[in-house]
Design an enzyme around this catalytic site. Sequence first.
Site, PDB file in Angstrom:
ATOM      1  N   HIS A 228      -1.501  -0.502  -9.848  1.00 21.64           N
ATOM      2  CA  HIS A 228      -2.103  -1.436  -8.875  1.00 21.64           C
ATOM      3  C   HIS A 228      -2.605  -2.712  -9.573  1.00 21.64           C
ATOM      4  O   HIS A 228      -3.795  -3.030  -9.540  1.00 21.64           O
ATOM      5  CB  HIS A 228      -3.259  -0.753  -8.124  1.00 21.64           C
TER       6      HIS A 228
ATOM      7  N   ARG B  61       0.854  -1.178   0.000  1.00 20.31           N
ATOM      8  CA  ARG B  61       0.000   0.000   0.000  1.00 20.31           C
ATOM      9  C   ARG B  61       0.898   1.239   0.000  1.00 20.31           C
ATOM     10  O   ARG B  61       1.920   1.273   0.688  1.00 20.31           O
ATOM     11  CB  ARG B  61      -0.901   0.037   1.246  1.00 20.31           C
TER      12      ARG B  61
HETATM   13  P1  NDP Z   1      -1.107 -11.127   5.599  1.00 20.40           P
HETATM   14  O1  NDP Z   1      -2.041 -10.501   6.571  1.00 20.40           O
HETATM   15  O2  NDP Z   1      -1.221 -12.586   5.317  1.00 20.40           O
HETATM   16  O3  NDP Z   1       0.404 -10.867   6.089  1.00 20.40           O
HETATM   17  C1  NDP Z   1       0.820  -9.648   6.595  1.00 20.40           C
HETATM   18  C2  NDP Z   1       2.256  -9.773   7.076  1.00 20.40           C
HETATM   19  O4  NDP Z   1       2.719  -8.491   7.493  1.00 20.40           O
HETATM   20  C3  NDP Z   1       2.395 -10.703   8.288  1.00 20.40           C
HETATM   21  O5  NDP Z   1       3.573 -11.476   8.198  1.00 20.40           O
HETATM   22  C4  NDP Z   1       2.501  -9.731   9.455  1.00 20.40           C
HETATM   23  O6  NDP Z   1       3.241 -10.208  10.570  1.00 20.40           O
HETATM   24  C5  NDP Z   1       3.248  -8.591   8.812  1.00 20.40           C
HETATM   25  N1  NDP Z   1       3.020  -7.365   9.570  1.00 20.40           N
HETATM   26  C6  NDP Z   1       1.849  -6.743   9.856  1.00 20.40           C
HETATM   27  N2  NDP Z   1       2.063  -5.645  10.581  1.00 20.40           N
HETATM   28  C7  NDP Z   1       3.389  -5.572  10.784  1.00 20.40           C
HETATM   29  C8  NDP Z   1       4.223  -4.683  11.490  1.00 20.40           C
HETATM   30  N3  NDP Z   1       3.738  -3.631  12.158  1.00 20.40           N
HETATM   31  N4  NDP Z   1       5.545  -4.914  11.504  1.00 20.40           N
HETATM   32  C9  NDP Z   1       6.069  -5.986  10.857  1.00 20.40           C
HETATM   33  N5  NDP Z   1       5.317  -6.883  10.160  1.00 20.40           N
HETATM   34  C10 NDP Z   1       4.009  -6.667  10.137  1.00 20.40           C
HETATM   35  O7  NDP Z   1      -1.218 -10.280   4.264  1.00 20.40           O
HETATM   36  P2  NDP Z   1      -0.985 -10.761   2.747  1.00 20.40           P
HETATM   37  O8  NDP Z   1       0.356 -11.380   2.655  1.00 20.40           O
HETATM   38  O9  NDP Z   1      -2.153 -11.534   2.281  1.00 20.40           O
HETATM   39  O10 NDP Z   1      -1.025  -9.351   1.986  1.00 20.40           O
HETATM   40  C11 NDP Z   1      -0.144  -8.301   2.321  1.00 20.40           C
HETATM   41  C12 NDP Z   1      -0.642  -7.005   1.717  1.00 20.40           C
HETATM   42  O11 NDP Z   1      -0.431  -7.005   0.303  1.00 20.40           O
HETATM   43  C13 NDP Z   1      -2.152  -6.755   1.836  1.00 20.40           C
HETATM   44  O12 NDP Z   1      -2.477  -6.236   3.106  1.00 20.40           O
HETATM   45  C14 NDP Z   1      -2.425  -5.774   0.719  1.00 20.40           C
HETATM   46  O13 NDP Z   1      -2.328  -4.458   1.198  1.00 20.40           O
HETATM   47  C15 NDP Z   1      -1.300  -6.036  -0.278  1.00 20.40           C
HETATM   48  N6  NDP Z   1      -1.808  -6.558  -1.556  1.00 20.40           N
HETATM   49  C16 NDP Z   1      -1.568  -5.848  -2.696  1.00 20.40           C
HETATM   50  C17 NDP Z   1      -2.013  -6.304  -3.905  1.00 20.40           C
HETATM   51  C18 NDP Z   1      -1.739  -5.544  -5.154  1.00 20.40           C
HETATM   52  O14 NDP Z   1      -2.320  -5.834  -6.204  1.00 20.40           O
HETATM   53  N7  NDP Z   1      -0.835  -4.576  -5.145  1.00 20.40           N
HETATM   54  C19 NDP Z   1      -2.759  -7.562  -4.017  1.00 20.40           C
HETATM   55  C20 NDP Z   1      -2.932  -8.243  -2.778  1.00 20.40           C
HETATM   56  C21 NDP Z   1      -2.469  -7.740  -1.592  1.00 20.40           C
HETATM   57  P3  NDP Z   1       2.740 -11.468  11.457  1.00 20.40           P
HETATM   58  O15 NDP Z   1       2.882 -12.664  10.522  1.00 20.40           O
HETATM   59  O16 NDP Z   1       3.677 -11.500  12.569  1.00 20.40           O
HETATM   60  O17 NDP Z   1       1.311 -11.193  11.810  1.00 20.40           O
HETATM   61  C1  OXD Z   2      -5.741  -6.471  -2.574  1.00 21.62           C
HETATM   62  C2  OXD Z   2      -5.408  -5.567  -3.640  1.00 21.62           C
HETATM   63  O1  OXD Z   2      -5.490  -6.126  -1.414  1.00 21.62           O
HETATM   64  O2  OXD Z   2      -5.859  -5.790  -4.781  1.00 21.62           O
HETATM   65  O3  OXD Z   2      -6.257  -7.556  -2.845  1.00 21.62           O
HETATM   66  O4  OXD Z   2      -4.666  -4.618  -3.447  1.00 21.62           O
END
Ligand code: NDP
Ligand code: OXD
Length: 306
Positions: free
Chosen positions: A269, A221
């Site tokens: 995106h 993001r």
């Molecule tokens: P998950 O919720 O599965 O994983 C999030 C990870 O981030 C976890 O490992 C978590 O740690 C870590 N995390 C959260 N907060 C912190 C912090 N403060 N400090 C350090 N680590 C942190 O999310 P996804 O992997 O499914 O997706 C990640 C992001 O990708 C989504 O939230 C979305 O915004 C983005 N996205 C973008 C897309 C695009 O098209 N550009 C498509 C899909 C997703 P822990 O494991 O310890 O909880």
């Molecule tokens: C998602 C995205 O979070 O498309 O799935 O960014």
Amino acid sequence: MSIALIIPDRKLDDLQQRLQQALPDTRIEIWPELHDPAEVEFAVVWKQPHGCLNGLINLKAIQCFGAGVDSILADPTLPNLPVSRIVDPALTEAMIGYLDGVVNYYRLQLDVFSRQQQQSVWRPKSPRKLNHIAVLGLGELGGAVANHFYGSGYQVSGWARSGKSLKNIQCFAGEGQLAQAVAAADVVICLLPLTPTTENLLGENFFSTLKPAAIFINVARGAIVDEQALLAALERGALAAACLDVFRQEPLSSASPLWQHPAVLITPHVSAVTNVSTVVSQIADNYRRAQQGSALLNPVDVVRGY
Ligand code: NDP
Ligand code: OXD
């Protein structure tokens, strides 16, 4: 009883039809054209206008139509209901495919050749030596991305909120270990969720801890990154390049200096777009679960923010 699709500015015929096939006895409606708001028990949402869920007095659960829930949780009037999100192998595969392409683009110096082409310059170069990749966020996407790059021959480190043990990945946790996680990285990939804790997390301090001429890729993001600090790091050569798929404001304003920056690659995106055909079954399943009062698949911790 009905399901409301609250996904403004997107053609929803395909999703509506597929959900209708999966749930033939349920009315699938596209907001704001609702037959009777009191009949809506389940809402599939993405960037919903704030307040629009409040009139749905019999709503039982909220299904985010993507993986990241920041835009849903940002609604100050969000009803206190279970929220779920998309977790889908097809989405993970798309993200890996995008990142593989981007890392290879930089490895082959295609960014440099693209700039040379604009000046009719013929100057061969060997591939960049990119040995180490750091992945910020080791969840559904980050964990799979880290494993993918390890499998492709890179050294990989990763960073999450809680301690992880992923085979062959050097894992770090918590703000105190962020600098260590990225210290040796030639490429840093951001796959963190946007939460109050991660907003503006990657600023001047972060960019100054990177290896000189590192490459930064943000597919998470835009608001996780301080854009001014990113531009300053590019200007002083601390970063060799940045690939940005996400922005604080989308679409990116035509006035943004990022558009014209020679070291910035912009994609709109698109790194991993929700695939309607592969997610319909989990949405239908969650609808049935919500009706029965059972736990949803892929639940979101609303307090934690992801
Ligand atoms: P998950 O919720 O599965 O994983 C999030 C990870 O981030 C976890 O490992 C978590 O740690 C870590 N995390 C959260 N907060 C912190 C912090 N403060 N400090 C350090 N680590 C942190 O999310 P996804 O992997 O499914 O997706 C990640 C992001 O990708 C989504 O939230 C979305 O915004 C983005 N996205 C973008 C897309 C695009 O098209 N550009 C498509 C899909 C997703 P822990 O494991 O310890 O909880
Ligand atoms: C998602 C995205 O979070 O498309 O799935 O960014």
